[in-house]
Design a protein around this motif. Sequence first.
Motif, PDB file in Angstrom:
ATOM      1  N   ASN A 192      39.500  26.099  51.857  1.00 16.61           N
ATOM      2  CA  ASN A 192      38.339  25.454  51.243  1.00 16.61           C
ATOM      3  C   ASN A 192      38.008  24.170  52.007  1.00 16.61           C
ATOM      4  O   ASN A 192      38.574  23.102  51.729  1.00 16.61           O
ATOM      5  N   VAL A 193      37.089  24.258  52.953  1.00 18.00           N
ATOM      6  CA  VAL A 193      36.656  23.077  53.697  1.00 18.00           C
ATOM      7  C   VAL A 193      35.740  22.251  52.800  1.00 18.00           C
ATOM      8  O   VAL A 193      34.893  22.800  52.079  1.00 18.00           O
ATOM      9  N   THR A 194      35.900  20.928  52.828  1.00 17.13           N
ATOM     10  CA  THR A 194      35.100  20.051  51.973  1.00 17.13           C
ATOM     11  C   THR A 194      34.182  19.174  52.825  1.00 17.13           C
ATOM     12  O   THR A 194      34.616  18.549  53.785  1.00 17.13           O
ATOM     13  N   MET A 195      32.896  19.158  52.438  1.00 20.36           N
ATOM     14  CA  MET A 195      31.882  18.412  53.188  1.00 20.36           C
ATOM     15  C   MET A 195      30.994  17.614  52.235  1.00 20.36           C
ATOM     16  O   MET A 195      30.581  18.114  51.192  1.00 20.36           O
ATOM     17  N   TYR A 196      30.703  16.375  52.641  1.00 18.12           N
ATOM     18  CA  TYR A 196      29.736  15.551  51.920  1.00 18.12           C
ATOM     19  C   TYR A 196      28.686  15.097  52.918  1.00 18.12           C
ATOM     20  O   TYR A 196      29.021  14.546  53.973  1.00 18.12           O
ATOM     21  N   TYR A 202      27.038  21.464  45.184  1.00 14.78           N
ATOM     22  CA  TYR A 202      26.691  20.482  44.164  1.00 14.78           C
ATOM     23  C   TYR A 202      25.664  19.527  44.760  1.00 14.78           C
ATOM     24  O   TYR A 202      25.752  19.165  45.934  1.00 14.78           O
ATOM     25  N   GLU A 203      24.693  19.110  43.918  1.00 14.37           N
ATOM     26  CA  GLU A 203      23.654  18.193  44.383  1.00 14.37           C
ATOM     27  C   GLU A 203      23.459  17.090  43.335  1.00 14.37           C
ATOM     28  O   GLU A 203      22.490  17.093  42.576  1.00 14.37           O
ATOM     29  N   PRO A 204      24.396  16.135  43.283  1.00 14.92           N
ATOM     30  CA  PRO A 204      24.334  15.103  42.243  1.00 14.92           C
ATOM     31  C   PRO A 204      23.246  14.069  42.502  1.00 14.92           C
ATOM     32  O   PRO A 204      22.960  13.703  43.640  1.00 14.92           O
ATOM     33  N   ARG A 205      22.632  13.600  41.407  1.00 17.26           N
ATOM     34  CA  ARG A 205      21.677  12.494  41.474  1.00 17.26           C
ATOM     35  C   ARG A 205      22.400  11.193  41.152  1.00 17.26           C
ATOM     36  O   ARG A 205      23.249  11.141  40.261  1.00 17.26           O
ATOM     37  N   ALA A 206      22.021  10.142  41.852  1.00 17.44           N
ATOM     38  CA  ALA A 206      22.703   8.857  41.684  1.00 17.44           C
ATOM     39  C   ALA A 206      22.684   8.377  40.236  1.00 17.44           C
ATOM     40  O   ALA A 206      23.695   7.849  39.729  1.00 17.44           O
ATOM     41  N   PHE A 212      30.278  22.201  49.562  1.00 13.88           N
ATOM     42  CA  PHE A 212      29.287  21.373  50.258  1.00 13.88           C
ATOM     43  C   PHE A 212      28.518  20.538  49.236  1.00 13.88           C
ATOM     44  O   PHE A 212      27.861  21.077  48.341  1.00 13.88           O
ATOM     45  N   VAL A 213      28.606  19.209  49.371  1.00 10.90           N
ATOM     46  CA  VAL A 213      27.943  18.291  48.448  1.00 10.90           C
ATOM     47  C   VAL A 213      26.866  17.513  49.208  1.00 10.90           C
ATOM     48  O   VAL A 213      27.136  16.964  50.279  1.00 10.90           O
ATOM     49  N   ARG A 214      25.673  17.491  48.659  1.00 11.11           N
ATOM     50  CA  ARG A 214      24.582  16.679  49.227  1.00 11.11           C
ATOM     51  C   ARG A 214      23.906  15.935  48.072  1.00 11.11           C
ATOM     52  O   ARG A 214      23.429  16.541  47.124  1.00 11.11           O
ATOM     53  N   ASN A 215      23.903  14.612  48.147  1.00 12.33           N
ATOM     54  CA  ASN A 215      23.407  13.799  47.041  1.00 12.33           C
ATOM     55  C   ASN A 215      21.896  13.596  47.084  1.00 12.33           C
ATOM     56  O   ASN A 215      21.232  13.881  48.078  1.00 12.33           O
ATOM     57  N   VAL A 216      21.365  13.087  45.992  1.00 12.22           N
ATOM     58  CA  VAL A 216      19.968  12.670  45.906  1.00 12.22           C
ATOM     59  C   VAL A 216      19.949  11.222  45.411  1.00 12.22           C
ATOM     60  O   VAL A 216      20.459  10.936  44.321  1.00 12.22           O
ATOM     61  N   THR A 217      19.401  10.321  46.211  1.00  9.17           N
ATOM     62  CA  THR A 217      19.257   8.926  45.800  1.00  9.17           C
ATOM     63  C   THR A 217      17.951   8.791  45.036  1.00  9.17           C
ATOM     64  O   THR A 217      16.875   8.700  45.635  1.00  9.17           O
ATOM     65  N   ASP A 218      18.053   8.800  43.712  1.00 10.10           N
ATOM     66  CA  ASP A 218      16.839   8.806  42.890  1.00 10.10           C
ATOM     67  C   ASP A 218      16.541   7.452  42.245  1.00 10.10           C
ATOM     68  O   ASP A 218      15.639   7.339  41.416  1.00 10.10           O
ATOM     69  N   ILE A 219      17.287   6.417  42.626  1.00 10.53           N
ATOM     70  CA  ILE A 219      16.967   5.051  42.220  1.00 10.53           C
ATOM     71  C   ILE A 219      17.187   4.154  43.431  1.00 10.53           C
ATOM     72  O   ILE A 219      18.249   4.179  44.050  1.00 10.53           O
TER      73      ILE A 219
END
Length: 479
Positions: A23-27, A110-114, A64-71
């Motif tokens: 399980n390779v982990t990427m941010y 996963y695509e978390p919002r701040a 694979f995690v990619r965030n969203v900066t929503d503030i």
Amino acid sequence: MTIRLYDTRARELRDFVPLDASNVTMYVCGPTVQSGPHIGHVRAALSFDVLRRWLTYRFGRVTFVRNVTDIDDKTLTNATEDEPWWALAYRIEREFTQAYSAIGILPPSYEPRATAFIPQMQELIATLIERGNAYAAPDGSGDVYFDVRSWPAYGALTHQSVDAMEAAADADPRGKRNPQDFALWKGAKEGEPADAVWTSPWGEGRPGWHIECSAMSKRFLGSEFDIHGGGLDLRFPHHENELAQSTAAGDGFARYWVHNGLVTVGGQKMSKSLGNFTLALDFLDGVDPLVARYALLAAHYRSSLDLSASTLTEAEAALGRIRSFIERATRALARNAQRRRDQDPSAEDIEYIPLIPAEFAAAMDDDLGVPQALAVLHERVRHGNQTLDDGDDAAAERALLEVCAMVEVLGLDDASGASEGAGATASALDALVRTMIDQRAQARADKDWAAADRIRDAIAAAGITLEDSPDGTHWSTDG
């Protein structure tokens, strides 16, 4: 199998050894959703989509995690009475998703919002204060800063000394000890929306930009993970600050730092501040999504990609050659299968297993060498066409399997966002060409060779090639 990746922090190629080979982990740093995506954003996301696909091929699973900066300051600035900041953020996030999906970029695990992880950010800030690496501004403004001089390793990612750095411009310097100290928490200011404020031990306010990635990567991937990715322009201050605050808090954080090159226009970085950007949705409008994908991945991910008028034209021709071979070879494979069934009705269909050529794998293992991998792909296409010309069906079938496997791993086999308009255009063209093919066939049946030749010449003049085979006449565009 040895995969090598260029590690920005080490400033060299390193053998990639994941913490967990299963399980390779990427941010990867995602968008700040203040305004619509431009091509630079899409190229960055595509670079890590290809890396993710290759690591999945090699190891089987990638989280694979990619965030969203929503503030963010700019999100608040761009908001209006009719469209508050949170509505603007959601609309722009949808535009990014649409652009990514259009060219077949896979959705993240996963695509978390701040804004959903404020408590985790506050917990991390409290830890840094307890450890003596952060402080609340003494003026009671509610600001909290990371004390860069309290952490000797600050500057390790970009190999800078604190004294050589410019002052951090991400917050009001009203309570800073050092100009380079950066904001972990921003105290509320007069005139900011009441719903853009959260309660904290240091006063009402909102998080700084950098703290969100440290908090969210830990939430989804743990205190240490394999790869942190992003655009070259994020190395400083964003990634430098992430590294400092996470390691100062006691986390191992990212083991490999991977950065993609920028998109340029006339040799100058494409950016919204310079006004030389091309909006992604404008770039993709009316373009075959896979042609756009090919054009954006053809250069090495660490190199600059300079867009020109010929970029899409060259990509369309290259992709056309690949598609034409796949269509031609697929028909030959179907004829062979039918011939086997005719000879032995009890024969079972052969199960074809995609094959990745060793040369292709070597190129991809060497710091994701897509240009070299594409050269292998086109060599197989040329070889496959030659085997078809020579009537070597077995060799043609193997070439087809190899080409299809390479196309799949590069994501050139499908784009979920392919426009309905492009499909309608292709259907209309197919109907027109088939009408002309039928007219040519009738002319030949009537022994009107002059008419048959005129029709064929007209088709050829339009850049279309006809192939007569035992199961009918097929057409393809020249490439």
